[in-house]
Design an enzyme around this catalytic site. Structure first.
Site, PDB file in Angstrom:
ATOM      1  CB  CYS A   2      -0.905   0.006   1.239  1.00  0.00           C
ATOM      2  SG  CYS A   2      -1.880  -1.512   1.444  1.00  0.00           S
ATOM      3  CB  SER A 364      12.721 -10.101  -6.525  1.00  0.00           C
ATOM      4  OG  SER A 364      13.283  -9.631  -5.315  1.00  0.00           O
TER       5      SER A 364
END
Length: 639
Positions: A2, A364
Site C-alpha cells: 500500500c 525476487s
C-alpha cells in the site's frame, strides 16, 4: 502492499484540511489502486491507499482498534502474523479479522515500541495512540519499504511512502540540499541519510520514530536492529549448506502467503533461479514466472531463464524489448522523485509490468549478493587488500599514487590495460578504497564537474565519509565483512530496494524478497568469510547448497547483471538530448556545474574517445528530477 500519508501536530492540535490529506494520499494511488481511506481528528490525519493482498474484504485502512483509541496505516506484509497472533491470543488479546494489520495494532498494545522486534516482514507503518497521545512510525530492518518525513518547524509533522506525498503540503521548502548533489554524483542515488530536499528526511532502515503531544525535545529515530558479519556460525560445509537450504526454503514459504495470485521474477541468474526452484517444491501448481529479454545477445539472459522454467515446468512468460528502450526515462523520473541513476531500473520496470499482467505479487532474488558477497567488486577489493597488506602505506601512496595519477583513463582498451582505478585504490586506505569501488563518478571527475559555487555550498563535505565511517564502525571481523556491512546499510536500501519498490509499485505490483528475510540474512552474515567468498567465488556456500537444484552452468557462469547499453544510447539517439543540457536546462541554470567541462565529457563520449555514460545518465536523470520538482503543485489549503 500500500501507500501511506499522514500529518501530526505536536503543539496546537490543528486539524489538517481534508483536501490536503486527500491530495497527499491520492498522489500515490499507484501504490494502492484498490481503495483509499482517511482518518482526521484534532492534531492527526492519516491517509491510506490499498493494494489488496491479505484479508481482501477485512483489511481496510486506516484500521482502528476495537475501542477506536488506536488507528494504524500500514505499507507492507508481516509474514509471521499468524504466529504473532497466537502469542497475543495466549496473552488474552482477541481478533476480528484475518489481517496482519490488526496483529500490529495488538502487538503495539502488548509491547509498545518493542512490537517491531516481533515482526518478520517488510513494513513502514504509523500508529496513532490517542490514549498515549503518541504517533509511532516504524520501518523494516533492511529498508524494503520507504518512509519519508518532514518536521515543518511549527509543531507540525508530515510523512508518507514517497517524497511526492510531502510535496503536496503547501509551503514545504523545496530548497535543494547541496550535499545531496555530492552524494548523488558519488553514488548514483541519494542515500537514506539525506534527501534531495533539505527539509525532507528518510526514516532509516531498522529504525522507529516516536512523536508525542507536548514533547519538550525533538523526536529522534531509534535503531532497533543491526547485523554482524562476525563468523559466529560454525559447522562443516555440508551441514551449513543443508541448513542454508532449509532457511531459504522457509523464507520462500513465508512469502507465498497471499489471497491473490503469486509469481516470480526469473532472470536466469543464481538467486532468482534458486527462489523459483524452492517455490516449485512448495506449491502444488506451476510457478508463474516471467523474464525480460533483449534483442542484443550481449544483454540477453532469456535462454538461461527458459532452461530453469523448463526444468521446473513453470508457467513462464518472456517478453523481448529493444535495447533502445529508453522511452521510460520520464516515467522513471516520476516514479523516483529524487534523482536515481541505476539504469537497471528500466528493465526492472519492464519485468514488473509483465508480471502485473497475471499476478499481484512477485518474488525476487534480491539480497543474496550483499549478504553472501556475490558482487565482482568484493573479489577485486579483497585482491587489492592483499596488496595493501603487503606494502607499507608510504610505499603504496608513493608508487601506486603516482601510477594512478599518471595512468591514462583507457575506457576503450581491453580490461587488463584499464588499471587507473586499481592503482588509485591500492594507494588509498582500505575503507576509502572500497568507497572508490562503489562510487559512480570518481572524486577527480566530481571535482572538475562541480562549480566553485557548489563547492562553497557543500563546505568541504565529502560523500565518501558515509562509507568510510560505516566501515570503520561495522560489527565485522574482517574487511570483507566491513564492506558487506556498509553495502547492507547504504547501497541496499538506497539503490537496490529503492529501485525494486518504485518500479514495482509504479505498476501496482507487490515485490517480495525472500533472500532478505532478516533471520536468513543475519545467519548468512554470521558465516565465516571463506564460506561467502571462497577462492574468488562469491556466494560460495549458497551455490554449493543449490547444486542439487540448479545446473552448474547457471550456478557458476559469470554474473551478467540486469543492464542496458546506455553507453551506446549517448552516442546515438540520446546524444542530442544530452547536448541540449548545456543551455536552457535546469542543471545549467542551477549554477552547480561547470557546463563547459560537462559538454567536453559529452563530446568525448560521443566520439568514442572516452566512456562517460554513467555521468551523462546521472545528469539526464537529475535534469528530469529538477524539472518535475518545479512542475509539481502543492495541494490547495482551502477547506
Amino acid at each position: 502492499m500500500c501507500g501511506i500519508a499522514g500529518y501530526f501536530d505536536q503543539r496546537e492540535h490543528r486539524t489538517i484540511p481534508e483536501p490536503v490529506l486527500r491530495a497527499m494520499t491520492d498522489v500515490i494511488a499507484h501504490r494502492g489502486p484498490d481503495g483509499s481511506g482517511f482518518y482526521r481528528a484534532p492534531g492527526v490525519g492519516l491517509g491510506h491507499r490499498r493494494l489488496s493482498i491479505i484479508d481482501i474484504s477485512g483489511g481496510v485502512q486506516p484500521m482502528p482498534s476495537e475501542d477506536g483509541k488506536i488507528q494504524i496505516i500500514f505499507n507492507g506484509e508481516i509474514y509471521n502474523f499468524r504466529e504473532v497472533r497466537r502469542e497475543l491470543q495466549a496473552l488474552g488479546h482477541t481478533f476480528k479479522r484475518d489481517s496482519d494489520t490488526e496483529v500490529i495494532i495488538e502487538a503495539w498494545r502488548a509491547w509498545g515500541e518493542a512490537c517491531v522486534d516481533k515482526l518478520r516482514g517488510m513494513f513502514a507503518f504509523a500508529i496513532w495512540d490517542e490514549t498515549a497521545r503518541t504517533l509511532f512510525l516504524a520501518r523494516d530492518r533492511l529498508g524494503v519499504k520507504p518512509l519519508y518525513y518532514a518536521d515543518l518547524g511549527d509543531g507540525r509533522f508530515i510523512f508518507g511512502s514517497e517524497m511526492k506525498v510531502l510535496l503536496m503540503w503547501p509551503g514545504l521548502s523545496r530548497a535543494i540540499d547541496p550535499r545531496a548533489i555530492e552524494d548523488y554524483f558519488a553514488y548514483g542515488y541519494v542515500p537514506d541519510d539525506k534527501c534531495l530536499l533539505g527539509a525532507v528526511k528518510k526514516l532509516p532502515a531498522g529504525h522507529t520514530l516516536t512523536l508525542r503531544w507536548g514533547a519538550a525535545t525533538p523526536a529522534r529515530p531509534r535503531r532497533y536492529w543491526d547485523i554482524a558479519f562476525d563468523g559466529r556460525v560454525n559447522g562443516s560445509p555440508e551441514a551449513l549448506a543443508e541448513e542454508l537450504t532449509a532457511r531459504m526454503r522457509e523464507a520462500v514459504a513465508l512469502r507465498l502467503v497471499a489471497d491473490v495470485p503469486v509469481g516470480a521474477f526469473l532472470s536466469g541468474g543464481v538467486d532468482s533461479s534458486a527462489v523459483v526452484a524452492l517455490m516449485a517444491g512448495l506449491i502444488d501448481t506451476p510457478v508463474n514466472s516471467c523474464s525480460i529479454g533483449f534483442d542484443d545477445p550481449a544483454y540477453d539472459e532469456t535462454g538461461h531463464a527458459e532452461a530453469i522454467a523448463k526444468r521446473y515446468a513453470t508457467h513462464h512468460r518472456a517478453r523481448t524489448v529493444t535495447t533502445d528502450d529508453y522511452g521510460l526515462i520520464d516515467t522513471l523520473v516520476r516514479a523516483f522523485d529524487e534523482p536515481f541513476a541505476d539504469a537497471s531500473a528500466l528493465p526492472t520496470y519492464r519485468v514488473s509490468e509483465l508480471a502485473r499482467e497475471t499476478v499481484t505479487v512477485a518474488l525476487s532474488g534480491d539480497g543474496a549478493d550483499e549478504a553472501m558477497a556475490g558482487y565482482r567488486r568484493y573479489r577485486l577489493y579483497m585482491n587489492e587488500e592483499r596488496v595493501r597488506g603487503a606494502l607499507s602505506p608510504g610505499l603504496r601512496q608513493t608508487v601506486f599514487g603516482r601510477l594512478g595519477r599518471a595512468w591514462p583513463k583507457l575506457d576503450w582498451a581491453p580490461r587488463v590495460l584499464r588499471a587507473k582505478s586499481t592503482f588509485e585504490a591500492i594507494a588509498m586506505d582500505s575503507a576509502e578504497a572500497y568507497f572508490h569501488a562503489v562510487s559512480v563518478t570518481p572524486d577527480r571527475i566530481r571535482s572538475r564537474l562541480f562549480s566553485d559555487a557548489l563547492k562553497r555550498e557543500i563546505g568541504g563535505y565529502w560523500a565518501g565519509t558515509l562509507y568510510t565511517d560505516t566501515m570503520c564502525s561495522a560489527p565485522a571481523d574482517d574487511m570483507l565483512g566491513r564492506a558487506q556491512y556498509a553495502d547492507m546499510m547504504i547501497w541496499l536500501p538506497g539503490d537496490i530496494l529503492t529501485k525494486v519498490d518504485r518500479t514495482s509499485m509504479a505498476v501496482s505490483l507487490e515485490a517480495r524478497e525472500p533472500l532478505l528475510d532478516h533471520e536468513l540474512v543475519g545467519w548468512m552474515a554470521g558465516l565465516p568469510s571463506d564460506f561467502r567468498l571462497h577462492g574468488g567465488e562469491g556466494k560460495w556456500l549458497l551455490k554449493k547448497a543449490m547444486e542439487p537444484y540448479l545446473p552448474k552452468d547457471i550456478l557458476y557462469r559469470r554474473k551478467m547483471g540486469f543492464s542496458v547499453p546506455i553507453d551506446r544510447w549517448f552516442r546515438g539517439a540520446l546524444a542530442d538530448r544530452v547536448a541540449a543540457l548545456a543551455n536552457g536546462s535546469h542543471v545549467a541554470g542551477s549554477g552547480w556545474f561547470d557546463m563547459n567541462y560537462f559538454a567536453a565529457c559529452a563530446a568525448a563520449h560521443r566520439s568514442g574517445r572516452a566512456d562517460h555514460s554513467r555521468l551523462l545518465w546521472q545528469m539526464l536523470m537529475l535534469e528530469g528530477s529538477l524539472a518535475a520538482l518545479t512542475a509539481t503543485p502543492a495541494a490547495a489549503l482551502a477547506a
